[in-house]
Enzyme design. Sequence first.
Site, PDB file in Angstrom:
ATOM      1  N   HIS A 104      -8.902  31.440 -46.879  1.00  0.00           N
ATOM      2  CA  HIS A 104      -9.472  30.663 -45.752  1.00  0.00           C
ATOM      3  C   HIS A 104      -9.619  31.579 -44.539  1.00  0.00           C
ATOM      4  O   HIS A 104      -8.624  31.925 -43.900  1.00  0.00           O
ATOM      5  CB  HIS A 104      -8.553  29.489 -45.403  1.00  0.00           C
ATOM      6  N   HIS A 119     -12.409  32.698 -41.047  1.00  0.00           N
ATOM      7  CA  HIS A 119     -13.644  32.564 -40.259  1.00  0.00           C
ATOM      8  C   HIS A 119     -14.120  33.968 -39.893  1.00  0.00           C
ATOM      9  O   HIS A 119     -13.489  34.636 -39.067  1.00  0.00           O
ATOM     10  CB  HIS A 119     -13.384  31.750 -38.988  1.00  0.00           C
ATOM     11  N   HIS A 153     -10.216  20.205 -44.315  1.00  0.00           N
ATOM     12  CA  HIS A 153      -9.562  20.216 -43.005  1.00  0.00           C
ATOM     13  C   HIS A 153      -8.934  18.836 -42.840  1.00  0.00           C
ATOM     14  O   HIS A 153      -9.630  17.858 -42.554  1.00  0.00           O
ATOM     15  CB  HIS A 153     -10.562  20.508 -41.876  1.00  0.00           C
ATOM     16  N   LYS A 213     -16.572  22.629 -48.152  1.00  0.00           N
ATOM     17  CA  LYS A 213     -15.594  22.396 -47.099  1.00  0.00           C
ATOM     18  C   LYS A 213     -15.822  21.038 -46.442  1.00  0.00           C
ATOM     19  O   LYS A 213     -16.928  20.752 -45.965  1.00  0.00           O
ATOM     20  CB  LYS A 213     -15.730  23.508 -46.052  1.00  0.00           C
ATOM     21  N   ASP A 242      -6.724  31.466 -41.969  1.00  0.00           N
ATOM     22  CA  ASP A 242      -7.456  30.732 -40.932  1.00  0.00           C
ATOM     23  C   ASP A 242      -7.694  31.605 -39.705  1.00  0.00           C
ATOM     24  O   ASP A 242      -7.769  31.097 -38.585  1.00  0.00           O
ATOM     25  CB  ASP A 242      -6.748  29.432 -40.545  1.00  0.00           C
ATOM     26  N   HIS A 269      -4.409  24.945 -44.265  1.00  0.00           N
ATOM     27  CA  HIS A 269      -3.584  25.221 -43.076  1.00  0.00           C
ATOM     28  C   HIS A 269      -2.609  24.090 -42.763  1.00  0.00           C
ATOM     29  O   HIS A 269      -2.644  23.484 -41.703  1.00  0.00           O
ATOM     30  CB  HIS A 269      -4.450  25.555 -41.851  1.00  0.00           C
TER      31      HIS A 269
HETATM   32  O1  DOR Z   1      -8.125  26.627 -34.863  1.00  0.00           O
HETATM   33  C1  DOR Z   1      -9.113  26.523 -35.557  1.00  0.00           C
HETATM   34  N1  DOR Z   1     -10.192  27.305 -35.354  1.00  0.00           N
HETATM   35  N2  DOR Z   1      -9.139  25.584 -36.505  1.00  0.00           N
HETATM   36  C2  DOR Z   1     -10.251  25.315 -37.200  1.00  0.00           C
HETATM   37  O2  DOR Z   1     -10.201  24.437 -38.024  1.00  0.00           O
HETATM   38  C3  DOR Z   1     -11.516  26.035 -36.912  1.00  0.00           C
HETATM   39  C4  DOR Z   1     -11.265  27.323 -36.284  1.00  0.00           C
HETATM   40  C5  DOR Z   1     -12.505  27.952 -35.668  1.00  0.00           C
HETATM   41  O3  DOR Z   1     -13.540  28.001 -36.323  1.00  0.00           O
HETATM   42  O4  DOR Z   1     -12.412  28.432 -34.542  1.00  0.00           O
HETATM   43 ZN    ZN Z   2     -10.284  27.268 -40.485  1.00  0.00          ZN
END
Ligand code: DOR
Ligand code: ZN
Length: 338
Positions: free
Chosen positions: A15, A17, A136, A99, A245, A174
């Site tokens: 997981h 980004h 999520h 997702k 995450d 998470h």
């Molecule tokens: O803290 C987070 N940031 N939780 C999420 O679910 C998305 C992520 C983000 O894309 O910034």
């Molecule tokens: Zn995330």
Amino acid sequence: MASQTLTIRKPDDWHVHLRDGEMLIRVAGYTARQFARAIVMPNLVPPVTSVEAARDYRKRILEVTPPGFTPLMTCYLTDRTSPDEIARGFSEGVWVAAKLYPAGATTNSASGVTDIRNIYPVLTRMEKIGMVLCVHGEVTDPDVDVFDREVVFIDRVLTRIVSDFPELKVVLEHITTSDAVDFVRSGRVAATVTPQHLVINRNAMFAGGLRPHAYCLPVAKREEHRLAVRRLATSGLPNVFLGTDSAPHERHAKESSCGCAGIFNAPFALESYATVFEEEDALDKLEAFASVNGARFYGLPLNEELVMLERAEVEVPHEIERIVPFHAGETLRWRLLA
Ligand code: DOR
Ligand code: ZN
């Protein structure tokens, strides 16, 4: 004396980004240095909702990461996602999972799902073809206290999904609460665990003042929850695995009157996990958590390459790529060797 090095299969991040454009270029290398593969979240602007968009995004990631790193793509589910598009992207090998963002739950989730019933045809198809659903797990009802959003999601939504789709492969991502831990221990769903939810509790957001760099979603909870999540992560259970995450935001977007949620932990993720596993006297479970359980769950081969961690102090800088990383200014006790 305790061993001074630890050699494990190269881990995967289930997981992350990676963002896009200039931010992608800044951050992707940190994930590729630590991990062989990564499940890449689709919450871009606009979100990755089609096979073509996912294919293009994968190409952009491959252009900026070293050979040997494999991004595993995901489809962002909306109220209008078509089961055929889901199945096509899966059979063409473009995405490995979809997702579920409840609409409004977090960063760039406005196009997410407003009612779980809207994606029942999609879930039916995913169950049939064996495609993983990443969740999520927070409700967005403004009447629900922010700190209760995960447990209420489990009660109201997740229990329904697993009873209506008994064969669907589900990852509750998470996780932050002992309620989620209990649900995962029942064995019906898998879970990912982030470094931050092993290390901080909700006090960290208010330590001497408001601390935007400790803010992510789901938010950190009480200490008793952190301890339950730590016990689960270090248990060796096969349905529990690593998902950072890592979610970078520009400093000004965090240090703001309405700061973004997300913690950039990619640069020292393994160092952070290893420090926690050592504190829990569970270094022998780190490889299962980081490098084995996730691949088995997704039905992918284990990585053959090895990485070595050395028991040596590592100082985390205050800033990396103009972003404040997790553990900024702290010292971790394990170092990942190049
Ligand atoms: O803290 C987070 N940031 N939780 C999420 O679910 C998305 C992520 C983000 O894309 O910034
Ligand atoms: Zn995330």
